[in-house]
Design an enzyme around this catalytic site. Sequence first.
Site, mmCIF file in Angstrom:
data_model
loop_
_atom_site.group_PDB
_atom_site.id
_atom_site.type_symbol
_atom_site.label_atom_id
_atom_site.label_comp_id
_atom_site.label_asym_id
_atom_site.label_seq_id
_atom_site.Cartn_x
_atom_site.Cartn_y
_atom_site.Cartn_z
ATOM 1 N N GLU A 48 0.842 -1.196 0.000
ATOM 2 C CA GLU A 48 0.000 0.000 0.000
ATOM 3 C C GLU A 48 0.880 1.250 0.000
ATOM 4 O OE1 GLU A 48 -2.664 0.502 3.333
ATOM 5 O OE2 GLU A 48 -3.571 2.262 2.425
ATOM 6 N N ALA A 82 1.812 -0.451 10.730
ATOM 7 C CA ALA A 82 1.496 -1.826 10.370
ATOM 8 C C ALA A 82 0.643 -1.818 9.114
ATOM 9 C CB ALA A 82 0.737 -2.513 11.504
ATOM 10 N N MET A 83 0.350 -3.025 8.595
ATOM 11 C CA MET A 83 -0.365 -3.119 7.325
ATOM 12 C C MET A 83 -1.328 -4.294 7.333
ATOM 13 S SD MET A 83 -0.874 -1.819 4.423
ATOM 14 C CE MET A 83 -2.158 -2.503 3.403
ATOM 15 N N GLU A 84 -2.546 -4.007 6.859
ATOM 16 C CA GLU A 84 -3.662 -4.935 6.983
ATOM 17 C C GLU A 84 -3.789 -5.951 5.855
ATOM 18 O OE1 GLU A 84 -3.991 -1.582 6.293
ATOM 19 O OE2 GLU A 84 -5.591 -1.240 4.837
ATOM 20 N N ASN A 85 -2.704 -6.380 5.199
ATOM 21 C CA ASN A 85 -2.790 -7.359 4.122
ATOM 22 C C ASN A 85 -3.734 -8.496 4.503
ATOM 23 O OD1 ASN A 85 -0.354 -5.980 3.063
ATOM 24 N ND2 ASN A 85 0.579 -6.966 4.836
ATOM 25 N N HIS A 140 -9.524 -3.771 9.951
ATOM 26 C CA HIS A 140 -9.479 -3.518 8.511
ATOM 27 C C HIS A 140 -9.992 -4.718 7.715
ATOM 28 C CE1 HIS A 140 -7.788 0.342 7.525
ATOM 29 N NE2 HIS A 140 -6.632 0.161 8.138
ATOM 30 N N HIS A 183 -6.578 -2.256 15.213
ATOM 31 C CA HIS A 183 -6.747 -1.480 13.975
ATOM 32 C C HIS A 183 -6.583 -2.361 12.729
ATOM 33 C CE1 HIS A 183 -6.460 2.244 11.491
ATOM 34 N NE2 HIS A 183 -5.670 1.481 10.741
ATOM 35 N N GLU A 184 -5.478 -3.068 12.654
ATOM 36 C CA GLU A 184 -5.223 -3.871 11.448
ATOM 37 C C GLU A 184 -6.236 -4.994 11.337
ATOM 38 O OE1 GLU A 184 -3.337 -2.356 9.544
ATOM 39 O OE2 GLU A 184 -2.371 -1.094 11.053
ATOM 40 N N GLU A 196 -9.647 4.243 6.413
ATOM 41 C CA GLU A 196 -8.839 4.595 7.578
ATOM 42 C C GLU A 196 -9.660 5.248 8.687
ATOM 43 O OE1 GLU A 196 -6.253 3.232 8.113
ATOM 44 O OE2 GLU A 196 -5.540 2.627 6.138
HETATM 45 N N1 ARG Z 1 -3.044 0.912 5.831
HETATM 46 C C1 ARG Z 1 -2.061 0.959 6.874
HETATM 47 C C2 ARG Z 1 -2.796 1.258 8.159
HETATM 48 O O1 ARG Z 1 -3.228 2.309 8.425
HETATM 49 C C3 ARG Z 1 -1.003 1.972 6.695
HETATM 50 C C4 ARG Z 1 -0.257 1.889 5.431
HETATM 51 C C5 ARG Z 1 0.649 3.025 5.329
HETATM 52 N N2 ARG Z 1 1.192 3.079 4.030
HETATM 53 C C6 ARG Z 1 1.700 4.182 3.513
HETATM 54 N N3 ARG Z 1 2.171 4.149 2.333
HETATM 55 N N4 ARG Z 1 1.742 5.299 4.172
HETATM 56 O O2 ARG Z 1 -3.068 0.425 8.898
HETATM 57 ZN ZN ZN Z 2 -5.339 1.683 8.763
#
Ligand code: ARG
Ligand code: ZN
Length: 869
Positions: free
Chosen positions: A116, A256-259, A295, A291-292, A314
């Site tokens: 992302e 963090a990232m919600e893959n 998502h 949070h993740e 978000e």
């Molecule tokens: N989607 C992620 C979250 O908020 C954050 C990803 C941030 N990525 C970025 N390119 N700024 O949980």
């Molecule tokens: Zn997020």
Amino acid sequence: KAQKRTDYKAPNFTAVDIDLTFTLDDTHTIVKNVTTFKRLTSDTKAPLVLNGEDLKLNYVKVDGIEAKYKDVKNGIEISSVPDEFTVELENVINPSENSSLMGLYKSNGTFCTQCEPEGFRRITYSLDRSDVLAKYRVTIIGPEYGCGVLLSNGNLIERGTRKNRPYAVWEDPFPKPSYLFALVAGTFDIVSDTFTTMSRRKVALELYVDRGSYDRGLWAMQSIKDSMKWDEDRWGLEFDLDNFKVVAVDFFNFGAMENKGLNVFNSVYVMVDPTCATDTAFYNVQSVIGHEYFHNYTGDRVTLRDWFQLSLKESLTVFRDQEFSSDVANRALTRLHAINVIRGPQFAEDASPMAHPVRPEEVMEMNNFYTVTIYDKGAEIIRMIHTLIGESRFKKALNDYLRKFDGQAVTIEDFLCCFEESAGVDLSQFRRWYTQAGTPHVKASWTYDEANKNLVLKLTQHTNPTRDQKEKEPFYMPIRLSFLDKDGHDVHPAELSSDGFIIFNENEQEYRFTLDKDTFPVILRDFSAPVKLDAPYTMEQLQHMLSFCDDAFIKVDCATTMQNRYVHDNLEIAAAEGVLREPAELIASYKSILDSVDAQSDLILINETLKIQSIANLMETFDKINIDAIKYAHDALETKVAVSLVNEFVQLYGKIKASSSNYSVTDMGRRALNNLALHMIAVAKCAMDKKTEASEIVFNHYNGSKNMTDKLQAMTDAVHLDLDCKSEILKSFEKDWSKDALVFDNFFRVQATVPNKSAIDNVKKLLSHPSFDGRNPNRVRALTGALALSNPVALNDISGEGYDLLCKQITELNDINPSVAARILTPLLSFRRLDEKRQGMILNNLNSLMQMPKLSRSIYEKVSTALKE
Ligand code: ARG
Ligand code: ZN
């Protein structure tokens, strides 16, 4: 170069199935990509254009036949393709060289990805946009030197060894956009558990952490289970896969990232135990895990049509994580933290050249828009909708939204229409929160109409122009309200609805309430709208509310308002470095709080009330910033409170003991208040020429506790107040923790945040510390980042050395990691709020940043925007 929201065009093609094979190698990873595409446009001539950046392409075949393609900017174009076809291609990437940490990269020995918003195109050629949803099948062949864990989204189909190399095949049953793709390969300790969902399905949970750090993953695992349970209990949302995986990595640009099914985390938001992490860190781990996880519905199941809609996922997910923390940790604390983000960094952003609506109109580099406006102001907007329609209608509308758009890529407008229909509410004027940038200023005043026995409340609103918009229309907002009589009782007039709020949606409005004469209004309870409120309370009324109001925000805000007024009223004297008056009312209120504290009190709330607010938040109460005077007045205020109440703080210190050194919400409150007492005692002793005593008590505090919250408070006081014990504590901390990167970040941060010029020298020195690493974002954020974002005093030192140092670091980081570089540049953009001398120095630096070779798009967008204004 900027893209416009209104230029959105549906894609000409979509991807249906994506089959990827990774042959992992540190410097030469081969990606084979077999994708089936379908034409969506009626234009049969339209070519297929794939995104790709920094890729080495070996070949492309269309339906098995080597195809011609054209290189276009950041991609390739293939013409004369049929309506349905398969593209097979192979490309090579170099994970070791990837220091931008977007795409596939190596983090301390681990292969991991961040896609992302547009990182997938740095892995392979694709339709890298959020409205192309495909099913993925992923084969990972481990590197030649071996590798224990090979992960991707979804279910494990097959694993084994082929030609001496381990491999694994994963299949994700849910179609997803490329930004939710993830791959991880490395060696880990694995914390395993299970969760039984509300329909009695068993979900396998796995948390992957650094080898040897198993115990530090246990709290995060508990938090995963708590998140899953809470999402079922509060919203009826049940997890949808058979397994859920979370991986902690050391090098990560964000939180963090919600893959889908495979969340990747910055290890900061996973790895905690009481000896190495503060109470705040425990609290944050729980909140970010939540949070993740949340998502999975708000983001993954229902995703975004395009990046201008980022706030759709978000803001809703931040709102959900805040409610989670409120329900499982502490509601008042969660709310107060959220409000501080709005009144500090978010108000600052609104007042800066990069001010943008929650749904932006123009974007050059999407990475620049992961902002407190999109996330946190967005969450306040969701919270206002929640206030307007109430919990039960909100719950129904959320479920209707998730059902209606399941598996789709949608817009903020889709969300709003769905909520309007489901909840039966008209949000047409309310939509201005999404289209207008800037902070509304709300002014309140009231009079008493003797003849009618009416309190007449008048509200006005005004929003300053922003770079992108000169004229602002009035916002539609709920103002939560109550009334206090002279005995401190709550009075509820007939005119106030039982929900306890009024609608304010014009430039000027009047409201009448039948009340007795000496009753007065308590306005903006719970910070019911993200505005700057100016209300003409007398000092007595502030004290009265502080004692009797039952709203946590109002209580703390009364103290904050008294502090603000003190700083504003004394600013001229402070500017001349004169003698400031006593903050008598504030001290009186604080004294009565301190006199009645016992183990039964709400210690979290008391701590928040007694805290002297940060210089950064104080700065946001001014349009033009006189940093030296604000710092002078802030310090005088703190010292006067500390000295006047030193006996009370001494009484308090050590009286309220945490039950153990483990984390719990109750003990967090106890430690917080005890640490505040320590801090105030140290400040007082320093001011009373008893620095040796201050040093002694701080040193004993450091050695007397095994808990990191306590140790860090002591180290901060020792370093920031320059006590005798400073070097001994720093030495001992370095000896104990220098091998433990996350903990050792504090060593850098504490020294970078000394609130005076010496911090600049500290940072310079620490940049050549053997364990400083410019490629590790956490370390950069702890050092240069802390100077830039958490130390306005040193950054803005009149020598200009802070600016020079920061810009030198930004220049180096521009080549290494533009996202991180652009982030720490932020405070310089608001240079026009400072005095002319500082403006000139910053301007010079910004101009030279624009001249740097290979200037990244992220920095270009921010600096050019600031210079344009
Ligand atoms: N989607 C992620 C979250 O908020 C954050 C990803 C941030 N990525 C970025 N390119 N700024 O949980
Ligand atoms: Zn997020």
